[in-house]
Motif scaffolding. Structure first.
Motif, PDB file in Angstrom:
ATOM      1  N   VAL A  21       0.856  -1.189   0.000  1.00 49.38           N
ATOM      2  CA  VAL A  21       0.000   0.000   0.000  1.00 49.38           C
ATOM      3  C   VAL A  21       0.890   1.236   0.000  1.00 49.38           C
ATOM      4  O   VAL A  21       1.665   1.451   0.938  1.00 49.38           O
ATOM      5  CB  VAL A  21      -0.934   0.021   1.227  1.00 49.38           C
ATOM      6  CG1 VAL A  21      -1.783   1.296   1.221  1.00 49.38           C
ATOM      7  CG2 VAL A  21      -1.831  -1.217   1.232  1.00 49.38           C
ATOM      8  N   ALA A  22       0.781   2.041  -1.063  1.00 52.93           N
ATOM      9  CA  ALA A  22       1.573   3.265  -1.184  1.00 52.93           C
ATOM     10  C   ALA A  22       0.632   4.462  -1.168  1.00 52.93           C
ATOM     11  O   ALA A  22      -0.315   4.528  -1.952  1.00 52.93           O
ATOM     12  CB  ALA A  22       2.394   3.252  -2.472  1.00 52.93           C
ATOM     13  N   SER A  30       8.406   9.659  -4.236  1.00 54.18           N
ATOM     14  CA  SER A  30       9.409   8.922  -3.467  1.00 54.18           C
ATOM     15  C   SER A  30       8.743   7.828  -2.632  1.00 54.18           C
ATOM     16  O   SER A  30       9.363   6.801  -2.342  1.00 54.18           O
ATOM     17  CB  SER A  30      10.192   9.878  -2.567  1.00 54.18           C
ATOM     18  OG  SER A  30       9.327  10.554  -1.668  1.00 54.18           O
ATOM     19  N   THR A  31       7.475   8.034  -2.279  1.00 54.34           N
ATOM     20  CA  THR A  31       6.744   7.021  -1.509  1.00 54.34           C
ATOM     21  C   THR A  31       6.572   5.748  -2.327  1.00 54.34           C
ATOM     22  O   THR A  31       6.816   4.635  -1.841  1.00 54.34           O
ATOM     23  CB  THR A  31       5.377   7.578  -1.078  1.00 54.34           C
ATOM     24  OG1 THR A  31       5.575   8.735  -0.264  1.00 54.34           O
ATOM     25  CG2 THR A  31       4.597   6.550  -0.281  1.00 54.34           C
ATOM     26  N   PHE A  57      -0.009  -4.214  -5.810  1.00 53.38           N
ATOM     27  CA  PHE A  57       0.251  -2.822  -5.435  1.00 53.38           C
ATOM     28  C   PHE A  57      -1.067  -2.060  -5.361  1.00 53.38           C
ATOM     29  O   PHE A  57      -1.883  -2.125  -6.289  1.00 53.38           O
ATOM     30  CB  PHE A  57       1.180  -2.151  -6.451  1.00 53.38           C
ATOM     31  CG  PHE A  57       2.593  -2.643  -6.391  1.00 53.38           C
ATOM     32  CD1 PHE A  57       2.996  -3.731  -7.147  1.00 53.38           C
ATOM     33  CD2 PHE A  57       3.515  -2.034  -5.568  1.00 53.38           C
ATOM     34  CE1 PHE A  57       4.301  -4.195  -7.091  1.00 53.38           C
ATOM     35  CE2 PHE A  57       4.825  -2.477  -5.509  1.00 53.38           C
ATOM     36  CZ  PHE A  57       5.223  -3.570  -6.266  1.00 53.38           C
ATOM     37  N   VAL A  58      -1.260  -1.340  -4.274  1.00 57.93           N
ATOM     38  CA  VAL A  58      -2.439  -0.498  -4.093  1.00 57.93           C
ATOM     39  C   VAL A  58      -1.965   0.957  -4.016  1.00 57.93           C
ATOM     40  O   VAL A  58      -1.254   1.324  -3.073  1.00 57.93           O
ATOM     41  CB  VAL A  58      -3.223  -0.869  -2.817  1.00 57.93           C
ATOM     42  CG1 VAL A  58      -4.375   0.101  -2.588  1.00 57.93           C
ATOM     43  CG2 VAL A  58      -3.735  -2.301  -2.906  1.00 57.93           C
ATOM     44  N   GLU A  59      -2.336   1.771  -4.992  1.00 63.41           N
ATOM     45  CA  GLU A  59      -1.989   3.199  -5.014  1.00 63.41           C
ATOM     46  C   GLU A  59      -3.182   3.985  -4.468  1.00 63.41           C
ATOM     47  O   GLU A  59      -4.225   4.090  -5.114  1.00 63.41           O
ATOM     48  CB  GLU A  59      -1.699   3.639  -6.451  1.00 63.41           C
ATOM     49  CG  GLU A  59      -0.368   3.137  -6.980  1.00 63.41           C
ATOM     50  CD  GLU A  59       0.739   4.152  -6.807  1.00 63.41           C
ATOM     51  OE1 GLU A  59       0.555   5.088  -5.995  1.00 63.41           O
ATOM     52  OE2 GLU A  59       1.772   4.006  -7.467  1.00 63.41           O
ATOM     53  N   VAL A  96       3.522   2.126   3.035  1.00 62.91           N
ATOM     54  CA  VAL A  96       4.416   3.277   2.932  1.00 62.91           C
ATOM     55  C   VAL A  96       3.568   4.544   2.833  1.00 62.91           C
ATOM     56  O   VAL A  96       2.675   4.636   1.976  1.00 62.91           O
ATOM     57  CB  VAL A  96       5.332   3.179   1.699  1.00 62.91           C
ATOM     58  CG1 VAL A  96       6.426   4.254   1.772  1.00 62.91           C
ATOM     59  CG2 VAL A  96       5.954   1.800   1.574  1.00 62.91           C
ATOM     60  N   THR A  97       3.838   5.507   3.702  1.00 65.17           N
ATOM     61  CA  THR A  97       3.086   6.754   3.701  1.00 65.17           C
ATOM     62  C   THR A  97       4.042   7.944   3.712  1.00 65.17           C
ATOM     63  O   THR A  97       5.118   7.869   4.324  1.00 65.17           O
ATOM     64  CB  THR A  97       2.157   6.850   4.924  1.00 65.17           C
ATOM     65  OG1 THR A  97       1.477   8.121   4.916  1.00 65.17           O
ATOM     66  CG2 THR A  97       2.931   6.723   6.220  1.00 65.17           C
ATOM     67  N   PRO A  98       3.669   9.041   3.062  1.00 60.97           N
ATOM     68  CA  PRO A  98       4.418  10.280   3.288  1.00 60.97           C
ATOM     69  C   PRO A  98       4.065  10.844   4.661  1.00 60.97           C
ATOM     70  O   PRO A  98       3.012  10.524   5.221  1.00 60.97           O
ATOM     71  CB  PRO A  98       3.917  11.195   2.161  1.00 60.97           C
ATOM     72  CG  PRO A  98       2.547  10.686   1.843  1.00 60.97           C
ATOM     73  CD  PRO A  98       2.577   9.209   2.089  1.00 60.97           C
TER      74      PRO A  98
END
Length: 230
Positions: A21-22, A30-31, A57-59, A96-98
């Motif tokens: 998960v991004a 960059s994430t 992948f989950v955007e 991954v999170t900003p």
């Protein structure tokens, strides 16, 4: 949601399912770059253990409107429903999170607010974040780790934080450190999915759940009922 087409089948005919998960808001970001690096390192670590995997992948930026609609209506649009199934049905999770205002992004939190609160019980999770400076790195410990601990997931010991300087020139010492952190975290996640490990834990049964909480009044009554010592 995109599925990695290069997944190979394991000996039992079913590879380990890993969902990434991004929560980056730009394209490219960059994430997402960090998410890709973590996914690739995890595949490499699992290959070394002889474990096949398939990676989804989950955007979240592509699901922002759907997430808002679900929060208001209580019904997920089809693309969001597919993403939620990928998270709730995977064997392991990479998130991954900003960093926004010293915490995970609102989009990231809104998405996980929609995940069933028992769906990640026992699930291995690798946490990661990106930000402008290294002083935000504690977001991993004061925000992300408590969130997934609340969801009863098994968070790997090493979290990965990447500041802007981590993507610098080859001679930058931070650039040498980031791949080491990625490799260490990926190895820890792979170990939880390796031979003899079940991966996803699923919801706990009533017998295996936490002990019953006994009220203070009941404890006091038990004390009063005890015979006096001579």
């Amino acid at each position: 949601m995109k599925e990695d087409p290069a997944a190979a089948l394991g000996s039992d005919g079913a590879p380990k399912r890993i969902t990434v998960v991004a929560a980056g808001l730009s394209d490219p970001s960059s994430t997402r770059l960090l998410a890709d690096r973590l996914a690739a390192a995890t595949r490499t670590a699992l290959d070394a253990l002889g474990v096949a995997c398939a990676i989804d992948f989950v955007e979240l930026r592509l699901l922002a409107r759907d997430i808002a609609a679900h929060l208001v209506t209580g019904y997920p649009p089809p693309d969001l429903a597919t993403a939620l199934r990928a998270v709730e049905g995977c064997d392991a999770l990479i998130v991954v999170t900003p960093v926004f205002t010293a915490s995970y992004s609102g989009l990231f939190k809104s998405f996980f607010d929609l995940v069933e609160n028992t769906a990640l019980t026992g699930r291995p999770v690798l946490i990661a974040a990106t930000g402008g400076t290294s002083r935000h790195s504690l977001v991993l410990e004061h925000a992300l780790r408590p969130l997934f601990a609340y969801l009863r997931a098994v968070v790997v010991p090493t979290g990965v934080y990447a500041a802007t300087s981590d993507w610098g020139n080859t001679g930058d010492p931070f650039t040498e450190e980031l791949p080491r952190r990625i490799g260490r975290a990926a190895a820890e996640l792979a170990e939880l999915l390796g031979p003899g490990r079940s991966g996803a834990g699923g919801p706990a049964s009533p017998e295996s759940d936490v002990d019953e909480v006994v009220s203070f009044e009941r404890r006091l009554e038990a004390v009063r009922a005890r015979p006096a010592r001579r």
